[in-house]
Design a protein around this motif. Structure first.
Motif, PDB file in Angstrom:
ATOM      1  N   PHE A 269    -103.605  45.718  50.380  1.00 38.67           N
ATOM      2  CA  PHE A 269    -102.816  45.237  52.237  1.00 38.67           C
ATOM      3  C   PHE A 269    -102.184  45.009  51.935  1.00 38.67           C
ATOM      4  O   PHE A 269    -101.652  44.138  50.933  1.00 38.67           O
ATOM      5  CB  PHE A 269    -104.000  44.539  52.900  1.00 38.67           C
ATOM      6  N   ASN A 270    -100.499  44.393  52.885  1.00 45.75           N
ATOM      7  CA  ASN A 270     -99.760  43.539  53.242  1.00 45.75           C
ATOM      8  C   ASN A 270    -100.050  42.510  54.220  1.00 45.75           C
ATOM      9  O   ASN A 270    -100.281  42.773  55.412  1.00 45.75           O
ATOM     10  CB  ASN A 270     -98.645  44.165  53.490  1.00 45.75           C
TER      11      ASN A 270
ATOM     12  N   VAL B 164    -101.035  22.938  55.332  1.00 41.02           N
ATOM     13  CA  VAL B 164    -100.713  24.423  56.098  1.00 41.02           C
ATOM     14  C   VAL B 164     -99.962  25.007  55.922  1.00 41.02           C
ATOM     15  O   VAL B 164     -98.894  25.527  56.187  1.00 41.02           O
ATOM     16  CB  VAL B 164    -101.439  24.896  57.352  1.00 41.02           C
ATOM     17  N   ILE B 165    -100.149  26.808  54.875  1.00 42.71           N
ATOM     18  CA  ILE B 165     -99.457  27.544  54.257  1.00 42.71           C
ATOM     19  C   ILE B 165     -99.860  28.830  54.422  1.00 42.71           C
ATOM     20  O   ILE B 165    -100.126  28.835  54.787  1.00 42.71           O
ATOM     21  CB  ILE B 165     -99.038  27.485  52.765  1.00 42.71           C
ATOM     22  N   VAL B 166     -98.624  29.632  55.222  1.00 46.71           N
ATOM     23  CA  VAL B 166     -98.487  30.733  55.757  1.00 46.71           C
ATOM     24  C   VAL B 166     -98.514  31.518  54.572  1.00 46.71           C
ATOM     25  O   VAL B 166     -97.136  31.670  54.992  1.00 46.71           O
ATOM     26  CB  VAL B 166     -98.394  31.235  57.134  1.00 46.71           C
ATOM     27  N   LEU B 167     -98.981  32.218  53.613  1.00 49.98           N
ATOM     28  CA  LEU B 167     -98.183  33.180  52.768  1.00 49.98           C
ATOM     29  C   LEU B 167     -97.801  34.416  53.610  1.00 49.98           C
ATOM     30  O   LEU B 167     -98.911  35.017  53.551  1.00 49.98           O
ATOM     31  CB  LEU B 167     -98.993  33.087  51.488  1.00 49.98           C
ATOM     32  N   GLY B 168     -96.373  34.782  54.585  1.00 47.82           N
ATOM     33  CA  GLY B 168     -95.904  35.844  55.144  1.00 47.82           C
ATOM     34  C   GLY B 168     -96.485  36.697  54.455  1.00 47.82           C
ATOM     35  O   GLY B 168     -96.246  37.584  55.438  1.00 47.82           O
ATOM     36  N   GLY B 169     -96.206  37.790  53.845  1.00 49.55           N
ATOM     37  CA  GLY B 169     -96.545  38.886  53.271  1.00 49.55           C
ATOM     38  C   GLY B 169     -97.224  39.255  52.197  1.00 49.55           C
ATOM     39  O   GLY B 169     -96.079  38.967  51.017  1.00 49.55           O
ATOM     40  N   MET B 170     -97.846  39.289  51.590  1.00 50.23           N
ATOM     41  CA  MET B 170     -98.453  39.518  49.887  1.00 50.23           C
ATOM     42  C   MET B 170     -99.114  40.706  49.921  1.00 50.23           C
ATOM     43  O   MET B 170    -100.012  41.703  50.651  1.00 50.23           O
ATOM     44  CB  MET B 170     -99.215  38.758  49.484  1.00 50.23           C
ATOM     45  N   LYS B 171     -98.937  41.691  48.777  1.00 47.10           N
ATOM     46  CA  LYS B 171     -99.390  43.020  48.560  1.00 47.10           C
ATOM     47  C   LYS B 171    -100.888  42.444  47.512  1.00 47.10           C
ATOM     48  O   LYS B 171    -100.630  41.460  46.946  1.00 47.10           O
ATOM     49  CB  LYS B 171     -98.574  43.768  47.217  1.00 47.10           C
TER      50      LYS B 171
ATOM     51  N   GLU C 194     -92.290  37.944  53.656  1.00 42.32           N
ATOM     52  CA  GLU C 194     -92.913  38.673  53.654  1.00 42.32           C
ATOM     53  C   GLU C 194     -92.312  39.113  51.783  1.00 42.32           C
ATOM     54  O   GLU C 194     -91.066  38.760  52.109  1.00 42.32           O
ATOM     55  CB  GLU C 194     -92.685  39.990  54.320  1.00 42.32           C
ATOM     56  N   ASN C 195     -92.944  39.334  51.357  1.00 42.18           N
ATOM     57  CA  ASN C 195     -92.467  39.548  49.652  1.00 42.18           C
ATOM     58  C   ASN C 195     -91.784  38.820  48.754  1.00 42.18           C
ATOM     59  O   ASN C 195     -91.166  38.991  47.827  1.00 42.18           O
ATOM     60  CB  ASN C 195     -91.982  41.008  49.561  1.00 42.18           C
ATOM     61  N   GLY C 196     -92.131  37.820  49.205  1.00 43.66           N
ATOM     62  CA  GLY C 196     -91.068  36.177  48.891  1.00 43.66           C
ATOM     63  C   GLY C 196     -91.940  36.656  47.148  1.00 43.66           C
ATOM     64  O   GLY C 196     -91.206  35.742  46.495  1.00 43.66           O
ATOM     65  N   LEU C 197     -93.302  36.697  46.687  1.00 43.54           N
ATOM     66  CA  LEU C 197     -93.452  36.132  45.918  1.00 43.54           C
ATOM     67  C   LEU C 197     -93.324  37.728  44.262  1.00 43.54           C
ATOM     68  O   LEU C 197     -92.643  37.133  43.175  1.00 43.54           O
ATOM     69  CB  LEU C 197     -95.242  36.045  45.620  1.00 43.54           C
ATOM     70  N   ILE C 198     -92.692  38.944  45.415  1.00 44.83           N
ATOM     71  CA  ILE C 198     -92.297  39.857  44.191  1.00 44.83           C
ATOM     72  C   ILE C 198     -91.634  40.687  45.008  1.00 44.83           C
ATOM     73  O   ILE C 198     -92.451  41.228  46.402  1.00 44.83           O
ATOM     74  CB  ILE C 198     -93.376  40.634  43.593  1.00 44.83           C
ATOM     75  N   LEU C 199     -90.608  41.427  45.259  1.00 46.74           N
ATOM     76  CA  LEU C 199     -89.580  42.407  45.557  1.00 46.74           C
ATOM     77  C   LEU C 199     -88.850  43.508  44.894  1.00 46.74           C
ATOM     78  O   LEU C 199     -88.125  42.969  44.114  1.00 46.74           O
ATOM     79  CB  LEU C 199     -88.110  41.453  46.635  1.00 46.74           C
ATOM     80  N   GLY C 200     -89.374  44.613  44.681  1.00 49.38           N
ATOM     81  CA  GLY C 200     -89.137  45.254  43.697  1.00 49.38           C
ATOM     82  C   GLY C 200     -89.142  46.903  44.551  1.00 49.38           C
ATOM     83  O   GLY C 200     -89.426  47.002  45.646  1.00 49.38           O
TER      84      GLY C 200
ATOM     85  N   PRO D 105     -85.901  36.839  46.076  1.00 48.47           N
ATOM     86  CA  PRO D 105     -86.848  36.816  45.315  1.00 48.47           C
ATOM     87  C   PRO D 105     -86.691  38.205  44.196  1.00 48.47           C
ATOM     88  O   PRO D 105     -85.951  38.651  45.142  1.00 48.47           O
ATOM     89  CB  PRO D 105     -88.139  37.090  46.179  1.00 48.47           C
ATOM     90  N   THR D 106     -86.604  38.215  43.412  1.00 48.31           N
ATOM     91  CA  THR D 106     -87.325  38.852  42.260  1.00 48.31           C
ATOM     92  C   THR D 106     -88.126  39.873  42.086  1.00 48.31           C
ATOM     93  O   THR D 106     -88.813  39.492  42.479  1.00 48.31           O
ATOM     94  CB  THR D 106     -86.072  38.820  41.143  1.00 48.31           C
ATOM     95  N   THR D 107     -87.979  40.097  40.557  1.00 45.59           N
ATOM     96  CA  THR D 107     -89.490  40.697  40.374  1.00 45.59           C
ATOM     97  C   THR D 107     -90.251  39.990  39.685  1.00 45.59           C
ATOM     98  O   THR D 107     -91.551  40.258  39.459  1.00 45.59           O
ATOM     99  CB  THR D 107     -89.441  42.621  39.775  1.00 45.59           C
ATOM    100  N   ASP D 108     -89.918  38.812  38.967  1.00 44.93           N
ATOM    101  CA  ASP D 108     -89.982  38.306  38.221  1.00 44.93           C
ATOM    102  C   ASP D 108     -91.027  37.000  39.047  1.00 44.93           C
ATOM    103  O   ASP D 108     -90.549  35.889  40.051  1.00 44.93           O
ATOM    104  CB  ASP D 108     -89.095  36.328  37.778  1.00 44.93           C
ATOM    105  N   ILE D 109     -92.721  37.378  39.385  1.00 46.76           N
ATOM    106  CA  ILE D 109     -93.677  36.511  40.311  1.00 46.76           C
ATOM    107  C   ILE D 109     -93.138  34.645  39.912  1.00 46.76           C
ATOM    108  O   ILE D 109     -93.316  34.161  40.786  1.00 46.76           O
ATOM    109  CB  ILE D 109     -95.174  36.992  39.865  1.00 46.76           C
ATOM    110  N   GLY D 110     -93.168  34.449  38.815  1.00 46.59           N
ATOM    111  CA  GLY D 110     -93.566  33.093  38.016  1.00 46.59           C
ATOM    112  C   GLY D 110     -92.128  32.370  39.190  1.00 46.59           C
ATOM    113  O   GLY D 110     -92.270  31.190  39.025  1.00 46.59           O
TER     114      GLY D 110
END
Length: 296
Positions: free
Chosen positions: A98-99, A83-90, A47-53, A17-22
């Motif tokens: 929360f994480n 079923v999707i578990v979004l493993g760790g989002m801000k 965890e942080n798969g949708l943004i890591l910065g 992942p990068t800082t580009d959420i799209g």
């Protein structure tokens, strides 16, 4: 009379992942589609798969469960029936950030949420990780039940706190999720050992999706992550390892009967003593050593 095997087909995922959420959301969508095509009924994202910065970047980009990117994942879950578990989002809430591990059912509804208990405030090779400057800790354990199989939720740094995993196993969890963005340094030293230990001591499956470092030099990660998304069996055997794949997925069928068989061989959960025994102060016995002249 024979009973049907209790199994769960889990999609293990990994990407950079990068800082580009799209862009990150596109990667998530691709691995979810691939996992579903391979028969997964549950797909677990890192965890942080949708943004890591940086801390400030991730705090600024915190999302609510009703934000456009999460709604897209919810619609995908409904459309393909997983079923999707979004493993760790801000996770931006009325109570703060929360994480959170967010569980989306096959109808696209958010049905559970685990807020990370242990925040990663550490200094690794001179780089400071102050997660508490981004998010606040949760205060409760969460076990979900999927098709009769109990699944305990944790996130990344939680893996260093075995008491959490024992409590989840004692509550009936047969599968333990550890979505992570483990640093390269600590991952090389500890990742496989910690995950195998949590599986062995609780005789449970451990499913640990992961983020991975940049495979090229055209993007500078805020910090390098280790990859090696793993599935570990209840006897400690590694069933899947995605290595350093920049975008990977593997569907693993978990035979949950193995958990019962392992717990029958070594009944560590039933062998636990009253929790008050562990909570008490230990006896400390001091034994001095008298320095003597060596014999001549």
């Amino acid at each position: 009379m024979t009973t049907s095997p209790r199994t769960l087909k889990v999609g293990l995922t990994q990407w950079h992942p990068t800082t580009d959420i799209g862009s990150n959301l596109e990667k998530a969508a691709r691995v979810i589609e691939r996992a579903a095509a391979d028969g997964a009924s549950v797909v677990v994202l890192p965890e942080n798969g949708l943004i890591l910065g940086t801390n400030s970047e991730m705090r600024e980009a915190a999302l609510s469960v009703d934000s456009t990117p999460i709604l897209a994942l919810r619609e995908q879950a409904r459309r393909i029936g997983v079923v999707i578990v979004l493993g760790g989002m801000k996770n931006r809430t009325d109570e703060g950030i929360f994480n959170s591990a967010v569980v989306i059912d096959a109808e696209g509804s958010v049905v559970a949420r685990y807020d990370k208990l242990h925040l990663f405030d550490a200094n690794i090779d001179g780089q400071s990780f102050e997660a508490s400057s981004v998010e606040q800790p949760g205060d409760r354990l969460v076990v979900i039940e999927i098709d009769g199989i109990k699944v305990g939720l944790t996130i990344c740094y939680d893996v260093r706190f075995p008491e959490l995993f024992r409590a989840l196993a004692a509550a009936g969890a047969e599968v333990l999720l550890v979505p992570a963005a483990f640093t390269q340094t600590t991952g090389e030293a500890h990742w496989h050992t910690l995950l195998r230990a949590r599986a062995i001591e609780n005789h449970a499956f451990v499913v640990a999706p992961a983020t991975v470092h940049s495979p090229t030099t055209d993007y500078t990660d805020a910090f390098a992550t280790y990859g090696h998304a793993l599935v570990v069996g209840p006897w400690g055997d590694i069933l899947a390892d995605l290595g350093e794949s920049a975008e990977g997925v593997q569907v693993v069928e978990l035979d949950v009967g193995e958990v019962e068989r392992a717990r029958t061989k070594l009944p560590v959960l039933s062998g636990r003593r009253d929790p008050r025994v562990y909570a008490g102060e230990p006896d400390v016995i001091r034994i001095p050593i008298e320095q003597k002249e060596p014999a001549r």
